[in-house]
Design a protein around this motif. Structure first.
Motif, mmCIF file in Angstrom:
data_model
loop_
_atom_site.group_PDB
_atom_site.id
_atom_site.type_symbol
_atom_site.label_atom_id
_atom_site.label_comp_id
_atom_site.label_asym_id
_atom_site.label_seq_id
_atom_site.Cartn_x
_atom_site.Cartn_y
_atom_site.Cartn_z
ATOM 1 N N ARG A 76 -11.190 4.329 2.508
ATOM 2 C CA ARG A 76 -11.098 3.037 3.259
ATOM 3 C C ARG A 76 -10.084 1.968 2.422
ATOM 4 O O ARG A 76 -9.386 1.081 3.275
ATOM 5 N N LEU A 86 -7.301 -8.290 5.985
ATOM 6 C CA LEU A 86 -7.293 -7.156 5.486
ATOM 7 C C LEU A 86 -7.542 -7.275 3.872
ATOM 8 O O LEU A 86 -8.218 -6.320 3.319
ATOM 9 N N SER A 137 -6.436 3.147 2.766
ATOM 10 C CA SER A 137 -6.069 2.729 4.119
ATOM 11 C C SER A 137 -5.718 1.159 4.092
ATOM 12 O O SER A 137 -4.778 0.809 5.024
ATOM 13 N N LEU A 138 -6.748 0.325 3.978
ATOM 14 C CA LEU A 138 -6.478 -1.119 3.958
ATOM 15 C C LEU A 138 -5.241 -1.420 3.103
ATOM 16 O O LEU A 138 -4.392 -2.232 3.609
ATOM 17 N N ASN A 181 -2.636 0.390 2.357
ATOM 18 C CA ASN A 181 -1.427 0.952 3.124
ATOM 19 C C ASN A 181 -1.226 -0.108 4.520
ATOM 20 O O ASN A 181 0.097 -0.361 4.583
ATOM 21 N N GLU A 182 -2.148 -0.665 5.169
ATOM 22 C CA GLU A 182 -1.930 -1.451 6.176
ATOM 23 C C GLU A 182 -1.431 -2.752 5.639
ATOM 24 O O GLU A 182 -0.471 -3.491 6.353
ATOM 25 N N ILE A 183 -2.082 -3.217 4.617
ATOM 26 C CA ILE A 183 -1.550 -4.605 3.947
ATOM 27 C C ILE A 183 -0.096 -4.480 3.501
ATOM 28 O O ILE A 183 0.852 -5.236 3.870
ATOM 29 N N ASN A 184 0.257 -3.425 2.987
ATOM 30 C CA ASN A 184 1.724 -3.163 2.545
ATOM 31 C C ASN A 184 2.858 -3.127 3.820
ATOM 32 O O ASN A 184 3.634 -3.936 4.090
ATOM 33 N N ALA A 185 2.141 -2.386 4.960
ATOM 34 C CA ALA A 185 2.790 -2.318 6.349
ATOM 35 C C ALA A 185 2.977 -4.025 6.836
ATOM 36 O O ALA A 185 4.274 -4.011 7.223
ATOM 37 N N TYR A 186 2.035 -4.673 6.856
ATOM 38 C CA TYR A 186 2.205 -5.834 7.607
ATOM 39 C C TYR A 186 2.975 -6.830 6.604
ATOM 40 O O TYR A 186 3.398 -7.781 7.185
ATOM 41 N N GLN A 190 6.412 -6.122 7.424
ATOM 42 C CA GLN A 190 6.596 -6.873 8.795
ATOM 43 C C GLN A 190 6.917 -8.303 8.649
ATOM 44 O O GLN A 190 7.658 -9.059 9.128
#
Length: 144
Positions: A6, A125, A9-10, A12-17, A20
């Motif tokens: 988890r 996140l 996953s978080l 990775n999401e933080i990096n993607a956002y 952006q």
């Protein structure tokens, strides 16, 4: 182990956002530069309006300029987008420029709102990731 997945996953999401957010920030800077160009154009029209001729540096390519004389300042060719330009007097040019500036401001407001949204998501996140990391650290401390 589930916590680690988890957490990954978080992250990775933080990096993607975050990526952006950087792209949105670049768009904001481009829009701000366009607004500054429109303002400069408006000031130039104000400066030359009503003058029969004016000395100016004329771009000739590759960042080079030649001193020249603008002999007709009562007609201005203004871009209206999609590679189309129209001939206007100073007031007509100002009207088009004012519309372009409003469009740019609207785009800027939308980009700023998008950036705030993405920043809020990243903050949320990160808080979740910190909770999981703290809980995992606590579990490791209790085991030892």
């Amino acid at each position: 182990m589930e916590d680690q997945q988890r957490l990954n996953s978080l992250l990775n999401e933080i990096n993607a956002y975050s990526q952006q957010a950087q792209l949105i920030q670049q768009q904001i800077e481009m829009i701000q530069a366009s607004i500054a160009e429109v303002d400069a154009l408006s000031n130039t029209i104000d400066d030359i309006e009503g003058k029969e001729s004016i000395e100016a540096f004329v771009p000739v390519g590759a960042g080079a300029f030649i001193k020249g004389e603008l002999k007709s300042t009562d007609e201005i060719i203004v871009s209206i987008g999609s590679g189309i330009a129209v001939k206007k007097d100073a007031d007509g040019a100002r009207e088009i420029i004012a519309g372009q500036k409003e469009d740019l401001k609207d785009s800027l407001d939308k980009m700023l709102a998008n950036l705030q949204q993405v920043t809020d998501i990243v903050g949320s996140l990160q808080a979740q990731a910190e909770q999981i990391a703290a809980a995992a650290q606590g579990n490791m401390t209790q085991m030892g």
